[in-house]
Design a protein around this motif. Structure first.
Motif, mmCIF file in Angstrom:
data_model
loop_
_atom_site.group_PDB
_atom_site.id
_atom_site.type_symbol
_atom_site.label_atom_id
_atom_site.label_comp_id
_atom_site.label_asym_id
_atom_site.label_seq_id
_atom_site.Cartn_x
_atom_site.Cartn_y
_atom_site.Cartn_z
ATOM 1 N N VAL A 90 -18.627 10.723 -27.424
ATOM 2 C CA VAL A 90 -19.628 11.759 -27.711
ATOM 3 C C VAL A 90 -18.903 13.074 -28.003
ATOM 4 N N THR A 111 -24.682 5.853 -21.336
ATOM 5 C CA THR A 111 -24.562 5.118 -22.600
ATOM 6 C C THR A 111 -23.559 3.977 -22.452
ATOM 7 N N SER A 112 -23.701 2.974 -23.300
ATOM 8 C CA SER A 112 -22.828 1.798 -23.226
ATOM 9 C C SER A 112 -21.377 2.134 -23.561
ATOM 10 N N SER A 129 -19.458 2.908 -20.309
ATOM 11 C CA SER A 129 -19.874 2.037 -19.201
ATOM 12 C C SER A 129 -18.891 2.036 -18.038
ATOM 13 N N VAL A 155 -26.550 13.674 -26.237
ATOM 14 C CA VAL A 155 -25.646 12.578 -26.580
ATOM 15 C C VAL A 155 -25.629 12.369 -28.090
#
Length: 298
Positions: free
Chosen positions: A134, A244-245, A248, A284
């Motif tokens: 991000v 967010t993935s 992770s 994001v």
């Protein structure tokens, strides 16, 4: 003797008539005097009455009323309170100059060509790999706490941090040199870096390292830093990014740490953490922007 009534009645009668005439004249005289007095009185002839009826009425002197004095609006001026100082912190096990070797390799990015840059997302020494994550834009303002928080122009700031997996270039990733860079402060004392939101690795609260040098020459020699410190990422932004993935691996680590429990930030004062935790806005999807002012005692 003149006649009265057309008949002559003798001396006695004449005397009586004369007496009546004189009495009448005295009465008329008295009546005239009374009438004149009344007329004079009506026209204000009496001194006291004249004063009461024709005297000038004094006009009251106005009492000066209090004039509301406008309270001057304080002129905004920089004070040491508006450019508080950050706590000096360790450069960590992964210092910016690469003085801690990794896998037998020691690499000092500060002396490498290309270290002076604003976008630090790509490697520039042995590869051109771009770190993913991000987007984050970081603006630091340096101010002189000993001179009314005047901006410090011409200073150099070296900024570095881990990638979204919690790894540092030159160390865990010895062939990479991304997420490191130097910028020189402008006339406003500001530097801006375009980077990514760092990940959270085990045992540490999410952070960004930075060092301040009094000149670019000192920075690119890798010596004489006037401040070595760290920025703490705000909790709201951390929670959003780590959900967010792509981040992770950071979610679990972040759930186990806080600023108060962090081994670096935990013993700082509230004022120091206010300086070291930049104001951060964004999302994001659109990226984040972080800003703070760092006071430097010169």
């Amino acid at each position: 003797m003149k006649e009265f009534g057309g008949h002559d009645r003798g001396l006695r009668q004449d005397l009586l008539a004369l007496d009546k005439l004189l009495a009448r004249r005295r009465a008329l005289g008295q009546l005239g005097a009374v009438g004149t007095s009344a007329l004079v009185a009506a026209c204000g002839g009496d001194g006291s009455s004249s004063s009461a009826s024709t005297g000038t009425t004094a006009t009251p002197t106005p009492t000066p009323s209090a004039t509301a004095t406008a309270t001057p609006t304080p002129t905004a001026s920089a004070t040491s309170a508006s450019c508080g100082t950050a706590a000096g912190e360790t450069a960590g096990p992964y210092p910016g100059d690469g003085t801690n070797s990794s896998n037998g390799i020691t690499s000092n990015a500060l002396v490498a060509s290309g270290i002076v840059r604003s976008d630090i997302r790509s490697s520039f020494i042995n590869s051109t790999t771009t770190a993913q994550g991000v987007q984050l834009t970081v603006t630091l303002t340096l101010a002189n706490v000993n001179n009314g928080c005047a901006p410090l122009a011409g200073y150099a700031v070296y900024l570095w941090h881990c990638d979204r997996e919690g790894e540092y270039s030159l160390y865990g990733l010895p062939t990479e040199s991304y997420l490191r860079g130097v910028q020189v402060t402008d006339s406003n004392g500001q530097v801006t870096f375009t980077t990514i939101f760092p990940g959270c690795y085990s045992g540490r609260y999410p952070h960004i390292h930075f060092e301040v040098f009094s000149s670019l020459a000192n920075a690119t020699s890798g010596r004489y830093a006037v401040l070595t410190s760290q920025l703490a990422l705000p909790a709201a932004a951390c929670s959003a990014v780590y959900a967010t993935s792509a981040y992770s691996s950071s979610a679990t680590n972040y759930s186990r740490v806080s600023i108060s429990s962090d081994g670096i930030f935990g013993d700082n004062t509230t004022a120091q953490m206010a300086v070291m935790t930049p104001a951060t806005t964004g999302s994001v999807a659109g990226g984040y922007t972080s800003t703070t002012t760092i006071g430097i005692a010169t």
